[in-house]
Every structure is written in structure tokens, then in C-alpha cells.
Design an enzyme around this catalytic site. Structure first.
Site, PDB file in Angstrom:
ATOM      1  N   SER A 167      -1.026  -4.422  -2.915  1.00 31.76           N
ATOM      2  CA  SER A 167       0.081  -4.860  -3.752  1.00 31.76           C
ATOM      3  C   SER A 167      -0.263  -6.158  -4.501  1.00 31.76           C
ATOM      4  CB  SER A 167       1.317  -5.105  -2.884  1.00 31.76           C
ATOM      5  OG  SER A 167       1.034  -6.090  -1.915  1.00 31.76           O
TER       6      SER A 167
ATOM      7  N   CYS B  49      -1.134  -6.738   8.089  1.00 30.23           N
ATOM      8  CA  CYS B  49      -0.881  -6.845   6.654  1.00 30.23           C
ATOM      9  C   CYS B  49      -2.091  -7.578   6.096  1.00 30.23           C
ATOM     10  CB  CYS B  49       0.396  -7.634   6.396  1.00 30.23           C
ATOM     11  SG  CYS B  49       0.627  -8.074   4.651  1.00 30.23           S
TER      12      CYS B  49
ATOM     13  N   HIS C  77      -2.458  -9.446   3.674  1.00 35.49           N
ATOM     14  CA  HIS C  77      -2.220 -10.816   3.218  1.00 35.49           C
ATOM     15  C   HIS C  77      -2.393 -11.822   4.364  1.00 35.49           C
ATOM     16  CE1 HIS C  77      -0.406  -9.021  -0.363  1.00 35.49           C
ATOM     17  NE2 HIS C  77      -0.286 -10.227  -0.892  1.00 35.49           N
TER      18      HIS C  77
ATOM     19  N   GLU D  25       0.572 -15.426  -1.350  1.00 31.29           N
ATOM     20  CA  GLU D  25       0.455 -15.279  -2.810  1.00 31.29           C
ATOM     21  C   GLU D  25       0.542 -16.647  -3.509  1.00 31.29           C
ATOM     22  OE1 GLU D  25       0.243 -12.438  -5.013  1.00 31.29           O
ATOM     23  OE2 GLU D  25      -0.177 -11.134  -3.307  1.00 31.29           O
TER      24      GLU D  25
END
Ligand code: DGL
Length: 267
Positions: A12, A186, A188, A154
Site C-alpha cells: 500500500s 505488517c 510497515h 509513512e
């Protein structure tokens, strides 16, 4: 020539770069095409219907580059839409991060109590517990959704007081759980690994599926004779659906390497 085709990887957003790094280390001669859906990140708080639609869009972007293998560097898509990706890929092999992470965790645990942190969608799907219990039904899995970790990663808040505060809040769920292994479910989350490790404390093994995925990719391509025989190293070809400049900045921060061009594509 098949062997010179790229390895396609998507997530994503920035999280899948943790997988790109592992692939580059294990397979330096391979071309990589990476797509980060920065226009629609995060996927984790969205419904299964939406995540499946996004997965279908993501894969159709990567398929334009005729990849020889696809790596789903997103646990949320691996948990809820792997079949969508497999269907779109036809004969092209697909590797998802989730199974690789589950396998590594099962090998690592000694006391058969594994913690899993992931997005809301991944945790609600129960996909990790299913994958772990399909390998060993006696293992107890304790899961916790950590949705705020994605925007913190992010933003590049790798060592920020806000990240520490939120990590304490989320990870306190494990304080009496008796786990000896924690899966970063995940892609991230490895970006915030230092804070997660400090907060969870010593004696708990952290599992990042990126390396397991890289090993599996190498195995699969060796078996099928598809490793690139030309020993050059390539910068990855990066595609994003929004804000390429921001992605460039974060790329430098996490990858510690020269900045390749980042191309904007429409989803
Ligand atoms: N990095 C992704 C994962 O592994 C998705 C995070 C998100 O977009 O919420 O689940």
C-alpha cells in the site's frame, strides 16, 4: 528472455520497501519493479471488498511490466486478497508475506505462544492464527491491531516520542501474555522495529517476514531456473500512485542508498 524479467513487488505504501531491501540482499542481480499505492494507503482500516479491489488494481499495474514472479509485500492483501492476485497472475508464481512470516514464527517459538501485530484488517481476518495453527495446532496466538503504526512509518517517525507512546499503549496487551515470539505482521512495522523492540523488552524474538520471503523467492527461482544470470546490480524501478517526492525522501531514509527515479502512475 524470461530470466531477465523483473520481480514485481507491491504494498500500500512505503512498507514493502522492507521486502525490496531483503530481495536486493539475497538476489542482487535481479531487476525489481515496485509499486506503492501511496494514493490509497492505509489499506488496514478498510473493508475486505475495498482491499480486494485495490489488490486487483495494484496487480494490473505490475503486470504491465511482465514480471517473472510477484511478491505481495503487504500482509493485509496477503490475508484478504491473495486469491485475487493469484487469479490475475495466471501462471506467474505469487509469494505472500503472511505465510512466510507464520512459518518463521513457528520455527522460532520455544514455548508455543506467539504474538502477532498487524493492521485491523489482518488481525480481524485471523489469517495469521490460521496459518500458524495449520503448521502447529498447539500454538497459542495472541493478536493486537496497531493501526497507528502505519501513518507513523509513512511519516518517517522512526524514533519519535509519539511512536514510543503509541507503542507502549499497543504492546502493553502482551505484558502478561507470556509470548516468546512477536511477528511484525505488517510490512510497515519493521521501519519502527527499534521502538517496538525497546518497548516489548528483551527475551522476545521479533519476526520480520521480509527475509523469509527473500529466501523463498530465491528457492523458487533456482528450482525453475529463472535466476538472472547477468551479474549486474540494478536500482529498483519505483512506481507510486501519489506524492513521488515524499516517497523519494522516505526511500533515502529507509534504504540508505542512492535515490532511483520514482514514477507516478494512475490507479
Ligand atoms: N504494509 C501493509 C501490510 O503489511 C499495509 C498497511 C496499510 O496500508 O494499512 O499490511
Amino acid at each position: 528472455m524470461n530470466r531477465e524479467r523483473p520481480i514485481g513487488i507491491f504494498d500500500s505504501g512505503i512498507g514493502g520497501l522492507t521486502v525490496v531491501r531483503a530481495i536486493q540482499a539475497a538476489l542482487p542481480a535481479e531487476r525489481i519493479i515496485y509499486f506503492g499505492d501511496t494514493a490509497r494507503v492505509p489499506y488496514g482500516p478498510k473493508s475486505q471488498v475495498t482491499i480486494r479491489k485495490y489488490a486487483s488494481d495494484d496487480i494490473s499495474i505490475l503486470m504491465r511490466y511482465q514480471p517473472k514472479i510477484i511478491i505481495v509485500a503487504c500482509n493485509t492483501v496477503s490475508a484478504l486478497a491473495l486469491d485475487v492476485v493469484e487469479h490475475a497472475c495466471g501462471n506467474i508464481p505469487v509469494i505472500g508475506v503472511l505465510k512466510a512470516g507464520a512459518k518463521l514464527a513457528v520455527q522460532a517459538t520455544k514455548n508455543r505462544r506467539i504474538g502477532v501485530i498487524g493492521t485491523q484488517a489482518t488481525v480481524s481476518s485471523n489469517a495469521y492464527a490460521c496459518a500458524i495453527n495449520s503448521l502447529n495446532p498447539e500454538i497459542e496466538v495472541v493478536s493486537q491491531a496497531c493501526p497507528l503504526f502505519v501513518p507513523l512509518a509513512e511519516e518517517g517517525f522512526v524514533d519519535h516520542p509519539a511512536t514510543k507512546l503509541i507503542a507502549r499503549e499497543y504492546l502493553s496487551e502482551f505484558s502478561n501474555a507470556g509470548i516468546d515470539t512477536l511477528v511484525l505482521g505488517c510490512t510497515h512495522y519493521p521501519i519502527l522495529r527499534r521502538v517496538i523492540e525497546e518497548t516489548i523488552g528483551q527475551g522476545i524474538r521479533i519476526i520480520d517476514s521480509a527475509e523469509a520471503v527473500a529466501l523463498r523467492t530465491k528457492e523458487l527461482m533456482t528450482e525453475s531456473g529463472e535466476l538472472n544470470p547477468f551479474r549486474k546490480s540494478f536500482a529498483p524501478h519505483l512506481l507510486v500512485s501519489d506524492l513521488p517526492q515524499k516517497f523519494s525522501r522516505l526511500y533515502q531514509l529507509f534504504m540508505n542508498s542512492e535515490l532511483p527515479d520514482v514514477e507516478l502512475v494512475e490507479v
